[in-house]
Write an enzyme that holds these catalytic residues in place. Structure first.
Site, PDB file in Angstrom:
ATOM      1  N   GLN A 156       4.927   6.396   0.566  1.00  0.00           N
ATOM      2  CA  GLN A 156       4.941   6.193   1.862  1.00  0.00           C
ATOM      3  C   GLN A 156       6.539   5.778   2.431  1.00  0.00           C
ATOM      4  O   GLN A 156       6.972   6.465   3.337  1.00  0.00           O
ATOM      5  CB  GLN A 156       3.878   5.406   2.437  1.00  0.00           C
ATOM      6  CG  GLN A 156       3.874   5.208   3.824  1.00  0.00           C
ATOM      7  CD  GLN A 156       2.591   4.424   4.371  1.00  0.00           C
ATOM      8  OE1 GLN A 156       1.593   5.041   4.340  1.00  0.00           O
ATOM      9  NE2 GLN A 156       2.768   3.216   4.435  1.00  0.00           N
ATOM     10  N   TYR A 158      -7.170  -4.602   9.752  1.00  0.00           N
ATOM     11  CA  TYR A 158      -7.936  -5.389   8.787  1.00  0.00           C
ATOM     12  C   TYR A 158      -6.881  -6.116   7.746  1.00  0.00           C
ATOM     13  O   TYR A 158      -6.815  -5.949   6.470  1.00  0.00           O
ATOM     14  CB  TYR A 158      -8.940  -4.663   7.673  1.00  0.00           C
ATOM     15  CG  TYR A 158     -10.074  -5.381   7.059  1.00  0.00           C
ATOM     16  CD1 TYR A 158     -11.078  -5.749   8.182  1.00  0.00           C
ATOM     17  CD2 TYR A 158     -10.450  -5.804   5.851  1.00  0.00           C
ATOM     18  CE1 TYR A 158     -12.001  -6.512   7.767  1.00  0.00           C
ATOM     19  CE2 TYR A 158     -11.280  -6.604   5.598  1.00  0.00           C
ATOM     20  CZ  TYR A 158     -12.022  -6.895   6.394  1.00  0.00           C
ATOM     21  OH  TYR A 158     -13.492  -7.697   5.961  1.00  0.00           O
ATOM     22  N   LEU A 159      -6.093  -6.979   8.606  1.00  0.00           N
ATOM     23  CA  LEU A 159      -5.015  -7.467   7.872  1.00  0.00           C
ATOM     24  C   LEU A 159      -4.949  -8.504   6.813  1.00  0.00           C
ATOM     25  O   LEU A 159      -6.197  -9.154   6.725  1.00  0.00           O
ATOM     26  CB  LEU A 159      -4.061  -8.187   9.032  1.00  0.00           C
ATOM     27  CG  LEU A 159      -3.903  -6.954  10.302  1.00  0.00           C
ATOM     28  CD1 LEU A 159      -2.938  -8.012  11.340  1.00  0.00           C
ATOM     29  CD2 LEU A 159      -2.973  -5.921   9.824  1.00  0.00           C
ATOM     30  N   HIS A 160      -4.254  -8.693   5.952  1.00  0.00           N
ATOM     31  CA  HIS A 160      -4.017  -9.598   4.872  1.00  0.00           C
ATOM     32  C   HIS A 160      -2.599  -9.932   4.657  1.00  0.00           C
ATOM     33  O   HIS A 160      -1.578  -9.559   5.771  1.00  0.00           O
ATOM     34  CB  HIS A 160      -4.701  -8.775   3.628  1.00  0.00           C
ATOM     35  CG  HIS A 160      -3.988  -7.634   3.162  1.00  0.00           C
ATOM     36  ND1 HIS A 160      -2.841  -7.367   2.887  1.00  0.00           N
ATOM     37  CD2 HIS A 160      -4.459  -6.370   3.124  1.00  0.00           C
ATOM     38  CE1 HIS A 160      -2.347  -6.158   2.572  1.00  0.00           C
ATOM     39  NE2 HIS A 160      -3.463  -5.450   2.732  1.00  0.00           N
ATOM     40  N   GLN A 173      -4.477  11.294   8.974  1.00  0.00           N
ATOM     41  CA  GLN A 173      -4.276  10.902   7.494  1.00  0.00           C
ATOM     42  C   GLN A 173      -5.141  10.751   6.303  1.00  0.00           C
ATOM     43  O   GLN A 173      -5.017  10.631   5.249  1.00  0.00           O
ATOM     44  CB  GLN A 173      -3.100   9.665   7.472  1.00  0.00           C
ATOM     45  CG  GLN A 173      -3.747   8.429   7.567  1.00  0.00           C
ATOM     46  CD  GLN A 173      -2.824   7.163   7.584  1.00  0.00           C
ATOM     47  OE1 GLN A 173      -1.887   7.089   8.499  1.00  0.00           O
ATOM     48  NE2 GLN A 173      -2.604   6.305   6.535  1.00  0.00           N
ATOM     49  N   GLY A 176      -0.157  -9.422   2.765  1.00  0.00           N
ATOM     50  CA  GLY A 176       0.711  -8.343   2.550  1.00  0.00           C
ATOM     51  C   GLY A 176       1.071  -7.764   4.070  1.00  0.00           C
ATOM     52  O   GLY A 176       2.577  -7.858   4.150  1.00  0.00           O
ATOM     53  N   HIS A 177       0.209  -7.450   4.901  1.00  0.00           N
ATOM     54  CA  HIS A 177       0.780  -7.015   6.141  1.00  0.00           C
ATOM     55  C   HIS A 177       1.647  -8.337   6.976  1.00  0.00           C
ATOM     56  O   HIS A 177       2.514  -7.938   7.517  1.00  0.00           O
ATOM     57  CB  HIS A 177      -0.372  -6.940   7.228  1.00  0.00           C
ATOM     58  CG  HIS A 177      -1.145  -5.780   6.821  1.00  0.00           C
ATOM     59  ND1 HIS A 177      -2.546  -5.911   6.292  1.00  0.00           N
ATOM     60  CD2 HIS A 177      -1.079  -4.432   6.555  1.00  0.00           C
ATOM     61  CE1 HIS A 177      -3.022  -4.752   5.915  1.00  0.00           C
ATOM     62  NE2 HIS A 177      -2.106  -3.747   6.017  1.00  0.00           N
ATOM     63  N   GLN A 215       6.389  -1.980  -0.225  1.00  0.00           N
ATOM     64  CA  GLN A 215       6.405  -1.332  -1.635  1.00  0.00           C
ATOM     65  C   GLN A 215       5.205  -0.815  -2.132  1.00  0.00           C
ATOM     66  O   GLN A 215       5.109   0.095  -2.941  1.00  0.00           O
ATOM     67  CB  GLN A 215       7.204  -2.046  -2.411  1.00  0.00           C
ATOM     68  CG  GLN A 215       7.737  -1.510  -3.655  1.00  0.00           C
ATOM     69  CD  GLN A 215       8.042  -2.072  -4.811  1.00  0.00           C
ATOM     70  OE1 GLN A 215       8.981  -3.213  -4.573  1.00  0.00           O
ATOM     71  NE2 GLN A 215       7.449  -1.874  -6.142  1.00  0.00           N
TER      72      GLN A 215
HETATM   73  P1  AMP Z   1      -1.950  -0.264   6.018  1.00  0.00           P
HETATM   74  O1  AMP Z   1      -2.647  -1.097   6.882  1.00  0.00           O
HETATM   75  O2  AMP Z   1      -2.822  -0.189   4.384  1.00  0.00           O
HETATM   76  O3  AMP Z   1      -1.874   1.125   6.157  1.00  0.00           O
HETATM   77  O4  AMP Z   1      -0.574  -0.854   5.654  1.00  0.00           O
HETATM   78  C1  AMP Z   1       0.377  -1.249   6.436  1.00  0.00           C
HETATM   79  C2  AMP Z   1       1.597  -1.513   5.865  1.00  0.00           C
HETATM   80  O5  AMP Z   1       1.387  -2.726   5.127  1.00  0.00           O
HETATM   81  C3  AMP Z   1       2.165  -0.537   5.104  1.00  0.00           C
HETATM   82  O6  AMP Z   1       3.718  -0.616   5.144  1.00  0.00           O
HETATM   83  C4  AMP Z   1       1.920  -1.211   3.670  1.00  0.00           C
HETATM   84  O7  AMP Z   1       2.757  -0.568   2.563  1.00  0.00           O
HETATM   85  C5  AMP Z   1       1.732  -2.474   3.750  1.00  0.00           C
HETATM   86  N1  AMP Z   1       1.034  -3.010   2.778  1.00  0.00           N
HETATM   87  C6  AMP Z   1      -0.025  -2.965   2.450  1.00  0.00           C
HETATM   88  N2  AMP Z   1      -0.590  -3.708   1.310  1.00  0.00           N
HETATM   89  C7  AMP Z   1       0.356  -4.484   0.935  1.00  0.00           C
HETATM   90  C8  AMP Z   1       0.738  -5.489  -0.024  1.00  0.00           C
HETATM   91  N3  AMP Z   1      -0.188  -5.759  -0.807  1.00  0.00           N
HETATM   92  N4  AMP Z   1       2.039  -6.151   0.103  1.00  0.00           N
HETATM   93  C9  AMP Z   1       3.062  -5.642   0.958  1.00  0.00           C
HETATM   94  N5  AMP Z   1       2.883  -4.627   1.814  1.00  0.00           N
HETATM   95  C10 AMP Z   1       1.525  -4.288   1.867  1.00  0.00           C
END
Ligand code: AMP
Length: 285
Positions: free
Chosen positions: A155, A34-36, A63, A38-39, A150
């Site tokens: 994590q 469910y990428l955005h 988890q 940030g990913h 970050q």
């Molecule tokens: P997740 O899919 O939420 O497990 O996140 C996967 C990776 O994306 C992890 O390393 C998160 O820290 C990183 N991540 C999630 N949200 C953001 C964000 N807003 N900005 C930068 N990295 C992010």
């Protein structure tokens, strides 16, 4: 061009080992999908460093706690594939839970101390699940580089510690938190927020900005900062559940009374049914 989709761990590992044998550099961004942006920012950080960029999309069941959002965690593989293509990702590794955790799976990775504060007490077993899946994915994908956000500072520290302690030959790169235009940290979970909750969700960032301002103005007592942040959240959010607002050192994540050196201010707040986290890094003399 869409990335190649691989679902089998054996096929992924075979391809990675073959590339490594040819001297290729592999970069890896583990995600739950469910990428955005940030990913995508993490993929873009790694792209110039590697010959093959792999993103995993795996909603890791171990988890999640029993009362957490595993079943309703948002998923959209087609959209994710398109976004990965935009970030020039070569391979999407998308295994099933049965592929990763066969019936006789018995091995876990546990990182101590760093998991004891912040989210640790509120999510028992969470970081054990994270460290285990990331360690296991590292063995499958065989990256030289892996990127983490970050946004999930605890994590990232846990993973850095695991890599150092277990002598994994992988460089961990931590990318900055990407935010919406109003300051809310991007998160797959933001889709859970109802319109009014979404407006109020900026309170986490506002609280961190307030802390930043107080520190710039010379405040050095952690309890003063936590009290001001708490008051702000109570003011801006209807019936928030504040799990924690903590000031911790950046090495061991132990609570600080007086602000000194490198530290993190981190918070977790539940707004309605959605649990949000955010943090900011600081350094003072
Ligand atoms: P997740 O899919 O939420 O497990 O996140 C996967 C990776 O994306 C992890 O390393 C998160 O820290 C990183 N991540 C999630 N949200 C953001 C964000 N807003 N900005 C930068 N990295 C992010």
């Amino acid at each position: 061009m869409l990335p190649l989709l691989i679902q089998s761990a054996a096929a992924m590992q075979e391809r990675s080992l073959a590339l490594r044998a040819q001297g290729k550099r592999i970069g890896f961004v583990p995600t739950m999908g469910y990428l955005h942006e940030g990913h995508l920012s993490l993929m873009r950080l790694l792209r110039p460093r590697c010959d093959m960029l792999v993103t995993s999309i795996f909603v890791n069941p171990i988890q999640f706690g029993a009362n957490e959002d595993l079943a309703r965690y948002p998923r959209d593989l087609q959209r994710d594939m398109q976004l990965c293509a935009q970030a020039e990702c070569d391979i999407v590794f998308h295994p099933t839970a049965e592929e990763i955790y066969p019936k006789n799976f018995r091995t876990h990775i546990e990182v101590s101390e760093l998991t004891e504060n912040l989210c640790g007490p509120f999510r028992p077993g969470h970081f054990r699940g994270v460290a285990t899946v990331v360690g296991l994915l590292f063995n499958i994908v065989q990256p030289q580089f892996a990127a983490f956000g970050q946004k999930d500072a605890q994590q990232a520290l846990v993973i850095e510690r695991m890599v150092r302690d277990l002598h994994m030959p992988i460089e961990i790169i931590v990318g900055p938190t990407l935010r919406e235009s109003d300051g809310l940290a991007m998160s797959s979970r933001n889709v859970y927020l109802q319109p009014e909750e979404r407006k109020q969700a900026t309170a986490l960032y506002h609280a961190l900005q307030l802390a930043e301002k107080m520190i710039t103005e010379g405040v050095r007592r952690a309890d003063e900062i936590v009290a001001a942040m708490t008051a702000l959240i109570m003011r801006e959010v209807t019936a928030p559940v504040i799990e924690y607002i903590s000031v911790v050192d950046r090495e061991r994540l132990h609570p600080l009374e007086a602000l000194r050196g490198k530290f993190v201010i981190a918070l977790a707040v539940r707004i309605g049914k959605t649990r949000l986290i955010d943090n900011m890094f600081f350094e003072v003399a």
